[in-house]
Write an enzyme that holds these catalytic residues in place. Structure first.
Site, short mmCIF file in Angstrom:
data_model
loop_
_atom_site.label_atom_id
_atom_site.label_comp_id
_atom_site.label_asym_id
_atom_site.label_seq_id
_atom_site.Cartn_x
_atom_site.Cartn_y
_atom_site.Cartn_z
N LYS A 163 0.86 -1.18 0.00
CA LYS A 163 0.00 0.00 0.00
C LYS A 163 0.90 1.23 0.00
CE LYS A 163 -4.07 -1.95 0.56
NZ LYS A 163 -5.18 -1.74 -0.39
N LYS A 262 -12.95 -7.45 -8.99
CA LYS A 262 -13.52 -7.97 -7.75
C LYS A 262 -15.01 -8.14 -8.00
CE LYS A 262 -10.42 -5.44 -4.60
NZ LYS A 262 -10.29 -4.17 -3.85
O1 NPG Z 1 -5.99 -10.53 0.41
O2 NPG Z 1 -8.13 -10.29 0.46
C1 NPG Z 1 -6.99 -9.83 0.53
C2 NPG Z 1 -6.81 -8.35 0.77
C3 NPG Z 1 -6.31 -7.61 -0.41
O3 NPG Z 1 -5.50 -5.54 0.41
C4 NPG Z 1 -6.37 -6.12 -0.15
N1 NPG Z 1 -7.46 -5.51 -0.59
O4 NPG Z 1 -7.68 -2.15 -1.58
O5 NPG Z 1 -7.64 -3.98 -2.69
C5 NPG Z 1 -7.67 -3.37 -1.63
C6 NPG Z 1 -7.70 -4.13 -0.33
C7 NPG Z 1 -9.00 -4.08 0.40
C8 NPG Z 1 -9.13 -4.79 1.54
C9 NPG Z 1 -10.09 -3.42 -0.09
C10 NPG Z 1 -10.33 -4.82 2.23
C11 NPG Z 1 -11.27 -3.46 0.59
C12 NPG Z 1 -11.40 -4.16 1.74
#
Ligand code: NPG
Length: 367
Positions: A163, A262
């Protein structure tokens, strides 16, 4: 298939380590699980919204409310329907793609279980396993970040996503490159940069990142296109791609050259396949994002990520990376890969004891 009742179940899974992003930190994952009771058996779905509207405008209480009062009643009143009808039946309700996606997922599960066919086969999967990438939250220090990444690489994860935001980009990227050499590396900005901050992203070009994800605000496709022109690292969009139509627009204006898919964000698995198909036709690689799903959503993501256009590793971790107890049998990567479920429907279902232990409330919506 006729839907007879919709069970809405809130669950809460403690996280083995807090997940921290620029918008906050959480030590548990709440989720909304839907179970459809149909004339052909049951089906399970998961609404991937978070507790708070920090990733998109959806959040769990709203997902439950709109499902209870607006979506479930439409499904219950629809009479006979198949998964391909769900988006149209729910279409009059504006927005709420994650809540809609959960219902479509449950209809798919019920319908496929009834005929003994796997979700992967139904969606058009061509692979039996999926390469796992790990998304690392914001760490308290560079040393802590490096330790965390080292642990994941030891476990076999095949790609690392960091991030980033202005002020916390060059240093972590350079540190991970310096320590781990040519590990497959990408960054996710979750829209944290303004277009005129593109030089901060251009500074990451020498690190040969696979991509930079969602550099600018969700609705700024022209801004993303401007950044894409200015930097060498491929721009990928996540939050901005809400449908096949927005994906087509993004590609037409040059806003990205890679797409994160997603299913929850785009309103369901079938729309996700349409985005996959249009990206394949345009020669644009896609990969499957993650939202800390329980085993239910993880199973669905695995089926999707097994389609041929998903040529980059997914944000799909083993269950143990997040949860000491998952709703389903845990997913365990082998050599950095997860097997795509082959059983009917999702190929997994909640384990009764885990479901009981993790449930915080249940309500039933009937016709
Ligand atoms: O491995 O499921 C996983 C998490 C991946 O960091 C991840 N997702 O911004 O893509 C993103 C983030 C996220 C997490 C977004 C939770 C929304 C909710």
């Amino acid at each position: 298939m006729r839907v007879e009742a919709v069970e809405l179940r809130r669950v809460r899974l403690p996280l083995v380590r807090p997940f921290t992003t620029a918008s906050g930190s959480s030590d548990s994952r709440g989720s909304l699980v839907v179970r459809l009771l149909t004339d052909g058996g049951e089906g399970w779905g998961e609404c991937v919204a978070l507790d708070a509207p920090l990733y998109s405008s959806e959040y769990l209480d709203a997902g439950q409310h709109v499902t209870r009062h607006h979506l479930a009643p439409r499904l219950l009143a629809a009479g006979g329907l198949g998964a391909e009808d769900v988006a149209r039946v729910l279409g009059p309700v504006q927005g709420h793609p994650m809540a809609k996606a959960a219902l479509e997922m449950a209809v798919l599960d019920a319908e496929l279980r009834a005929v003994g066919r796997s979700l992967a086969s139904r969606l058009g999967a061509t692979r039996t396993e999926v390469e796992c990438g790990v998304a690392v939250g914001v760490a308290p220090s560079i040393d802590a970040l490096l330790d965390e990444v080292a642990g994941y690489l030891d476990e076999g994860y095949r790609r690392v996503k960091l991030k980033v935001h202005p002020g916390a980009d060059l240093e972590p990227v350079a540190a991970v490159r310096a320590r781990f050499g040519d590990v497959a590396l990408q960054v996710d900005a979750n829209g944290a940069y303004s277009v005129d901050q593109w030089p901060l992203l251009a500074a990451l070009d020498p690190f040969d990142l696979l991509l930079v994800e969602q550099p600018v605000a969700v609705d700024d496709l022209l801004g993303a296109a401007e950044v894409a022109r200015r930097i060498r690292t491929p721009v990928c969009l996540d939050e901005s791609i809400t449908s096949a139509a927005t994906a087509a627009t993004a590609l037409a204006v040059g806003a990205c050259s890679v797409v994160n898919i997603k299913p929850g964000r785009v309103g369901g698995l079938l729309e996700a396949v349409r985005i996959h198909d249009l990206c394949v036709a345009a020669g644009v690689p896609v990969w499957c994002g993650g939202m800390l799903e329980t085993g239910l959503g993880r199973a669905a993501n695995l089926a999707l990520a097994a389609l041929p256009g998903f040529t980059l590793p997914a944000d799909l971790s083993g269950s143990a990376r997040y949860f000491s107890l998952d709703l389903t049998e845990p997913f365990v990567p082998v050599d950095g890969r997860l097997a795509v479920p082959t059983g009917p429907g999702l190929g997994v279902a909640p384990l009764p004891d885990a479901l009981r232990e993790l449930t915080t409330s249940v309500e039933l919506v009937r016709r």
